[in-house]
Design a protein around this motif. Structure first.
Motif, mmCIF file in Angstrom:
data_model
loop_
_atom_site.group_PDB
_atom_site.id
_atom_site.type_symbol
_atom_site.label_atom_id
_atom_site.label_comp_id
_atom_site.label_asym_id
_atom_site.label_seq_id
_atom_site.Cartn_x
_atom_site.Cartn_y
_atom_site.Cartn_z
ATOM 1 N N MET A 198 -0.691 5.991 -4.144
ATOM 2 C CA MET A 198 0.459 5.302 -3.735
ATOM 3 C C MET A 198 -0.014 3.993 -4.106
ATOM 4 O O MET A 198 -1.172 3.655 -3.626
ATOM 5 C CB MET A 198 0.650 5.561 -2.302
ATOM 6 N N GLU A 199 1.105 3.107 -4.495
ATOM 7 C CA GLU A 199 0.675 1.737 -4.848
ATOM 8 C C GLU A 199 1.147 0.954 -3.459
ATOM 9 O O GLU A 199 2.257 0.938 -3.329
ATOM 10 C CB GLU A 199 1.403 1.298 -5.989
ATOM 11 N N VAL A 200 0.255 -0.009 -2.984
ATOM 12 C CA VAL A 200 0.664 -0.927 -1.934
ATOM 13 C C VAL A 200 0.154 -2.281 -2.431
ATOM 14 O O VAL A 200 -0.749 -2.782 -2.918
ATOM 15 C CB VAL A 200 -0.141 -0.317 -0.572
ATOM 16 N N LYS A 201 1.263 -2.931 -2.097
ATOM 17 C CA LYS A 201 1.133 -4.568 -2.462
ATOM 18 C C LYS A 201 1.273 -5.328 -1.151
ATOM 19 O O LYS A 201 2.188 -4.811 -0.483
ATOM 20 C CB LYS A 201 2.243 -5.219 -3.509
ATOM 21 N N ILE A 202 0.364 -6.161 -0.960
ATOM 22 C CA ILE A 202 0.205 -6.950 0.473
ATOM 23 C C ILE A 202 0.211 -8.409 -0.035
ATOM 24 O O ILE A 202 -0.545 -8.746 -0.582
ATOM 25 C CB ILE A 202 -1.180 -6.591 1.184
ATOM 26 N N GLY A 203 1.180 -8.997 0.812
ATOM 27 C CA GLY A 203 1.323 -10.359 0.617
ATOM 28 C C GLY A 203 0.598 -11.195 1.829
ATOM 29 O O GLY A 203 0.784 -10.645 3.046
ATOM 30 N N VAL A 204 -0.366 -12.327 1.217
ATOM 31 C CA VAL A 204 -0.981 -12.948 2.473
ATOM 32 C C VAL A 204 -0.679 -14.263 2.442
ATOM 33 O O VAL A 204 -0.525 -14.782 1.605
ATOM 34 C CB VAL A 204 -2.589 -12.700 2.014
ATOM 35 N N GLN A 205 -0.293 -14.826 3.717
ATOM 36 C CA GLN A 205 0.118 -16.132 3.793
ATOM 37 C C GLN A 205 -0.743 -17.258 3.230
ATOM 38 O O GLN A 205 -2.421 -16.740 3.435
ATOM 39 C CB GLN A 205 0.037 -16.453 5.343
ATOM 40 N N ASN A 206 -0.459 -18.206 2.785
ATOM 41 C CA ASN A 206 -1.282 -19.235 1.966
ATOM 42 C C ASN A 206 -2.283 -18.661 0.889
ATOM 43 O O ASN A 206 -3.306 -19.392 0.588
ATOM 44 C CB ASN A 206 -2.053 -19.848 3.230
ATOM 45 N N ALA A 207 -1.985 -17.565 0.268
ATOM 46 C CA ALA A 207 -2.532 -17.163 -0.830
ATOM 47 C C ALA A 207 -1.755 -17.023 -1.854
ATOM 48 O O ALA A 207 -0.509 -16.620 -1.712
ATOM 49 C CB ALA A 207 -3.109 -15.713 -0.728
ATOM 50 N N SER A 208 -2.075 -17.455 -3.090
ATOM 51 C CA SER A 208 -1.266 -17.559 -4.441
ATOM 52 C C SER A 208 -1.029 -16.048 -5.061
ATOM 53 O O SER A 208 0.025 -15.954 -5.671
ATOM 54 C CB SER A 208 -1.934 -18.583 -5.270
ATOM 55 N N THR A 218 -3.887 3.719 -3.248
ATOM 56 C CA THR A 218 -4.569 4.430 -2.403
ATOM 57 C C THR A 218 -4.019 5.990 -2.326
ATOM 58 O O THR A 218 -3.021 6.203 -2.891
ATOM 59 C CB THR A 218 -4.258 3.804 -0.874
ATOM 60 N N GLU A 219 -4.808 6.810 -1.894
ATOM 61 C CA GLU A 219 -4.502 8.275 -1.811
ATOM 62 C C GLU A 219 -3.605 8.505 -0.714
ATOM 63 O O GLU A 219 -3.012 9.944 -0.447
ATOM 64 C CB GLU A 219 -5.683 9.105 -1.855
ATOM 65 N N LEU A 220 -3.243 7.753 0.221
ATOM 66 C CA LEU A 220 -2.385 7.884 1.353
ATOM 67 C C LEU A 220 -0.812 7.743 0.936
ATOM 68 O O LEU A 220 -0.605 7.362 -0.003
ATOM 69 C CB LEU A 220 -2.640 6.565 2.389
ATOM 70 N N SER A 221 0.000 8.632 1.832
ATOM 71 C CA SER A 221 1.249 8.637 1.692
ATOM 72 C C SER A 221 1.916 7.666 2.063
ATOM 73 O O SER A 221 1.489 6.531 2.771
ATOM 74 C CB SER A 221 1.972 10.023 2.549
ATOM 75 N N GLY A 222 3.126 7.162 1.890
ATOM 76 C CA GLY A 222 3.906 6.062 2.175
ATOM 77 C C GLY A 222 3.968 6.216 3.642
ATOM 78 O O GLY A 222 4.129 4.873 4.079
ATOM 79 N N ASP A 223 4.190 7.217 4.274
ATOM 80 C CA ASP A 223 4.522 7.304 5.795
ATOM 81 C C ASP A 223 3.209 6.804 6.285
ATOM 82 O O ASP A 223 3.087 6.285 7.502
ATOM 83 C CB ASP A 223 4.868 8.811 5.989
ATOM 84 N N ASP A 224 1.945 7.497 5.637
ATOM 85 C CA ASP A 224 0.781 7.088 6.294
ATOM 86 C C ASP A 224 0.468 5.601 6.305
ATOM 87 O O ASP A 224 -0.204 4.939 7.164
ATOM 88 C CB ASP A 224 -0.552 7.904 5.487
#
Length: 72
Positions: free
Chosen positions: A1-11, A18-24
């Motif tokens: 599973m691909e997870v994209k995380i946006g962080v404030q004040n980061a370009s 990850t091997e986690l499911s979307g629900d996890d």
């Protein structure tokens, strides 16, 4: 599973496979609100920890795997 995380004040966004499911992943984000830190482990065993108050967004999706060549 691909997870994209946006962080404030980061370009740039953080991209984690990850091997986690979307629900996890969704449950981990919800639980992180109480703990103050979002912690996810990628497929290579590396851990990414982000303070919850700095999260801009979390995008949960499946990676496109094995696409080689032209598509019509």
């Amino acid at each position: 599973m691909e997870v994209k995380i946006g962080v404030q004040n980061a370009s740039r966004e953080l991209v984690i496979d990850t091997e986690l499911s979307g629900d996890d992943v969704e449950k981990a984000v919800a639980d992180a609100r109480d703990q103050g830190l979002l912690s996810l482990t990628d497929t290579k065993g590396r851990r990414v920890v982000v303070p919850v108050d700095k999260l801009a967004y979390v995008e949960i999706g499946s990676p496109t795997v094995g696409q080689v060549g032209f598509r019509s």
